[in-house]
Design an enzyme around this catalytic site. Structure first.
Site: not given
Ligand code: FRU
Length: 487
Positions: A22, A204
């Protein structure tokens, strides 16, 4: 040589070596765009997660910096965000040296092994030297686990109407909002989404942003990443258009909305503290948890998408997020050509028009009246990648089933499946942009209303064939084609 290996992206950020996932801590400060990222500095697979760091002055060219945050007794350094504390609300700044403040998740493997559920807590670190070095707050964590095993990925923004900081946090199957006057003490505001949107996986990396519509009116939009359960399997990014009243977010549109239907755009969030007048800008991890740790690249794994600007556009009575590559990418165009009235009778050889032979390019064209077409990339090993539009189904698709190495991940992980996406636009004209790098393609269809991002691994670069195909006679009024310089 470094950055010249097979499959090495040439105009997307990728780490010099080892694992990345990420994007984290996206923020602009003092002339520099920061891109932190989930990094394993010691292996090309997930684990031992730190915050890596890269900087840019234009969001196009990136320089990797020393690793910013390393694991400590509270755990690994999972995803999070960063803000500039210009008013020194935290008291962590010094005169003339405002604090850059990062909020991230401390993920304790020790607690995980003990089977405890309070594995994830939110911690803070700050920098007084423009992000070069970071100090962890002595009293971490600043927000303790509130009872969910999945409790992570704090995204903080300044909420001006309430003169407070606002944190969106993911908690397994919903988003929790917290607020704070000083970034140190956090108060719960509300929950969102247990029964709304897609729930095929764990929620998420949320982000609550304000995005303008075509009239310039701002709307609250909540981005929620989810893994698995994406429209083409595995990881994907959904969003909710609605309104936030300082405490609660309410979705105002039904259904599930996807930022990108392709298999390889995940964990996307936006930059904070951008210069006044900048568009909302997002970047995603250009991979998928289904196979990201097996992709055949060495000595690094994963790249980011190109940064994308977001706007709301109406389609079939709903407001949808439309993504476009940032305008600054134009400075990478190499020997651009503009063609007029291109007649595609069966097949049109675009490769001949492309002045560079690198296999990476930007293609933009307009189809006056929506119809079936495809763009094919290939090499002389007979490997093919096809991106196209099926007018009977009103679907865009990305077919990488014959694109080279498709066997690095188990078949049930879906890498070789054809990915499909609905055409959301209803007008007759299709405006299409494709960005092709050594091992990725990004499709922005209908001005970005439908996006598809996918990675691929041909055994030789796809430089032998670039063709536009159409079933019926098709004349394209304008085709823009340009090579892409390496960053
Ligand atoms: C999303 C994610 C986050 C987590 C991080 C760990 O891809 O699972 O929820 O913080 O990756 O690397």
């Amino acid at each position: 040589a470094a950055y010249q290996e097979p499959y090495r992206p040439q105009f997307h950020f990728s780490p010099k070596e080892n694992w990345m996932n990420d994007p984290n801590g996206l923020m602009y400060e003092n002339g520099t765009y920061h891109l932190f990222f989930q990094q394993n500095p010691t292996a090309p697979v997930a684990g031992n997660i730190h915050w890596g760091h890269a900087t840019s002055t234009d969001l196009v060219h990136w320089q990797q910096q020393p690793t910013a945050l390393a694991p400590d007794s509270l755990g690994l350094i999972f995803s999070g965000s960063a803000v500039l504390d210009a008013q020194n609300t935290s008291g962590l700044g010094q005169p003339g040296r405002p604090a850059m403040v990062a909020l991230y998740t401390s993920h304790s493997e020790k607690k995980e092994k003990l089977g405890r559920q309070d594995v994830e807590n939110q911690s803070l670190a700050y920098s007084l030297d423009h992000g070069q070095t970071w100090t962890k707050y002595a009293q971490n964590p600043v927000l303790k686990n509130q009872g969910s095993r999945d409790f992570r990925d704090p995204k903080v923004n300044w909420y001006a109407p309430g003169k407070k900081w606002l944190m969106a946090l993911s908690a397994h199957d919903h988003i929790e909002f917290y607020s704070s006057k000083n970034l140190l003490a956090w108060t719960k505001e509300s929950d969102f989404g247990r029964t709304l949107g897609g729930h095929g996986g764990v929620w998420e990396c949320p982000d609550l942003i304000q995005v303008p519509d075509e009239q310039g009116k701002l709307h609250d939009v909540l981005i929620v990443n989810m893994n698995p359960g994406g429209p083409n399997g595995g990881s994907a990014t959904q969003y909710f258009v609605g309104s936030f009243d300082g405490k609660t977010f309410r979705a105002t549109q039904p259904g599930t909305h996807w930022l990108d239907y392709g298999p390889d755009n995940y964990a996307g969030v936006t930059w904070t503290n951008l210069p006044a007048g900048s568009p909302v800008t997002l970047i995603g991890w250009m991979s998928n948890w289904n196979y990201g740790q097996q992709v055949p690249t060495n000595p690094w794994r994963s790249a980011m998408t190109v940064p994308r600007t977001l706007r709301l556009r109406s389609a079939a009575g709903q407001l949808e997020l439309a993504s476009q590559p940032i305008a600054g990418l134009a400075k990478l165009y190499d020997q651009p050509v503009t063609l007029s009235n291109v007649a595609v009778n069966g097949r049109y050889d675009l490769g001949k028009q492309l002045k560079t032979r690198t296999g990476r390019f930007r293609l933009n064209f307009t189809v006056p009246k929506a119809q079936t077409w495809s763009v094919v990339l290939g090499n002389d090993r007979d490997e093919r990648l096809t991106i196209g539009y099926d007018h009977a189904k009103k679907e865009y698709y990305l077919d990488r089933s014959k694109s080279g190495n498709i066997a690095f991940a188990p078949a049930d992980k879906g890498f070789a499946q054809v990915a499909r996406a609905p055409r959301l636009a209803t007008g007759p004209t299709q405006e299409i942009t494709l960005l092709v790098d050594a091992a990725s393609v990004e499709l922005f269809a209908d001005g970005g209303l439908t996006c598809m991002t996918g990675i691929f691994f041909p055994s030789e670069p796809m430089t032998e064939l670039v063709a536009l195909q159409a079933e019926s006679a098709l004349t394209l009024p304008r085709v823009e084609l340009a090579g892409m310089k390496s960053i």
